[in-house]
Motif scaffolding. Structure first.
Motif, mmCIF file in Angstrom:
data_model
loop_
_atom_site.group_PDB
_atom_site.id
_atom_site.type_symbol
_atom_site.label_atom_id
_atom_site.label_comp_id
_atom_site.label_asym_id
_atom_site.label_seq_id
_atom_site.Cartn_x
_atom_site.Cartn_y
_atom_site.Cartn_z
ATOM 1 N N GLY A 1 0.814 -1.206 0.000
ATOM 2 C CA GLY A 1 0.000 0.000 0.000
ATOM 3 C C GLY A 1 0.846 1.253 0.000
ATOM 4 O O GLY A 1 0.521 2.240 -0.654
ATOM 5 N N GLY B 1 -2.906 -4.845 -5.894
ATOM 6 C CA GLY B 1 -4.231 -5.457 -5.916
ATOM 7 C C GLY B 1 -4.190 -6.934 -5.572
ATOM 8 O O GLY B 1 -5.024 -7.439 -4.816
ATOM 9 N N LEU C 1 -2.735 -7.240 -1.750
ATOM 10 C CA LEU C 1 -3.660 -6.770 -0.715
ATOM 11 C C LEU C 1 -5.070 -7.326 -0.893
ATOM 12 O O LEU C 1 -5.977 -6.944 -0.160
ATOM 13 N N ARG C 2 -5.236 -8.187 -1.880
ATOM 14 C CA ARG C 2 -6.521 -8.866 -2.140
ATOM 15 C C ARG C 2 -7.665 -7.884 -2.351
ATOM 16 O O ARG C 2 -8.724 -7.980 -1.728
ATOM 17 N N TRP C 3 -7.421 -6.921 -3.255
ATOM 18 C CA TRP C 3 -8.476 -5.980 -3.590
ATOM 19 C C TRP C 3 -9.587 -6.685 -4.331
ATOM 20 O O TRP C 3 -9.342 -7.623 -5.099
ATOM 21 N N ALA D 1 -11.971 -2.546 -7.333
ATOM 22 C CA ALA D 1 -10.907 -1.657 -6.860
ATOM 23 C C ALA D 1 -9.709 -1.696 -7.811
ATOM 24 O O ALA D 1 -9.116 -0.662 -8.120
ATOM 25 N N LEU D 2 -9.368 -2.882 -8.275
ATOM 26 C CA LEU D 2 -8.273 -2.996 -9.231
ATOM 27 C C LEU D 2 -8.595 -2.264 -10.523
ATOM 28 O O LEU D 2 -7.761 -1.539 -11.065
ATOM 29 N N PHE E 1 -8.737 5.021 -1.505
ATOM 30 C CA PHE E 1 -8.331 3.668 -1.115
ATOM 31 C C PHE E 1 -7.762 3.653 0.300
ATOM 32 O O PHE E 1 -8.009 2.736 1.067
ATOM 33 N N ARG F 1 -10.640 3.836 2.744
ATOM 34 C CA ARG F 1 -11.411 2.591 2.781
ATOM 35 C C ARG F 1 -10.623 1.424 3.378
ATOM 36 O O ARG F 1 -11.152 0.341 3.546
ATOM 37 N N LEU G 1 -8.036 -0.019 1.914
ATOM 38 C CA LEU G 1 -7.545 -0.915 0.880
ATOM 39 C C LEU G 1 -6.018 -0.930 0.768
ATOM 40 O O LEU G 1 -5.463 -1.809 0.139
ATOM 41 N N LEU G 2 -5.355 0.035 1.393
ATOM 42 C CA LEU G 2 -3.905 0.078 1.350
ATOM 43 C C LEU G 2 -3.282 -0.428 2.649
ATOM 44 O O LEU G 2 -2.064 -0.428 2.796
ATOM 45 N N ARG H 1 -4.357 -6.386 6.131
ATOM 46 C CA ARG H 1 -5.634 -6.982 6.571
ATOM 47 C C ARG H 1 -5.469 -7.749 7.852
ATOM 48 O O ARG H 1 -4.497 -8.326 8.145
#
Length: 106
Positions: free
Chosen positions: A11, A67, A70-72, A76-77, A97, A100, A102-103, A106
């Motif tokens: 990220g 992507g 980070l398992r977007w 998102a990708l 991102f 949210r 996403l970066l 997890r």
């Protein structure tokens, strides 16, 4: 502090490359203004055209890598990839991102 506050390494790289891609876009736009608007020089287009081409390709590779890493979700990708086309769009996408999560790891 939540678990999403820290950026994952992928990220962080995405955020840096998104900024570089936008900065080279800005340089290219200024270069085009100087070349086509004022007719003073084409040096900006020559330099930033090359830099932006490299930054664009790097951004696409990093976006796909982030992507996957980070398992977007697919949306998102796709948003990240489409953001490379309009000028300066990678900056708001990176901020969105980040907000949210996403970066973040997890």
């Amino acid at each position: 502090m939540t678990r999403f506050d820290r950026l994952a390494p992928a990220g962080r790289v995405f955020a840096i490359v998104a900024f570089i891609e936008a900065a080279t876009w800005a340089g290219l736009l200024i270069g085009m203004l100087l070349k086509y608007g004022t007719g003073t020089t084409d040096l900006g287009v020559w330099l930033f055209g090359r830099l932006h081409g490299a930054a664009f390709l790097l951004y696409v590779v990093v976006a796909v890598g982030a992507g996957v890493r980070l398992r977007w979700p697919l949306w998102a990708l796709l948003v990240a990839l489409v953001a490379a086309v309009p000028p300066l769009a990678t900056l708001p996408v990176e901020v969105w991102f980040r907000r949210r999560g996403l970066l973040s790891a997890r």
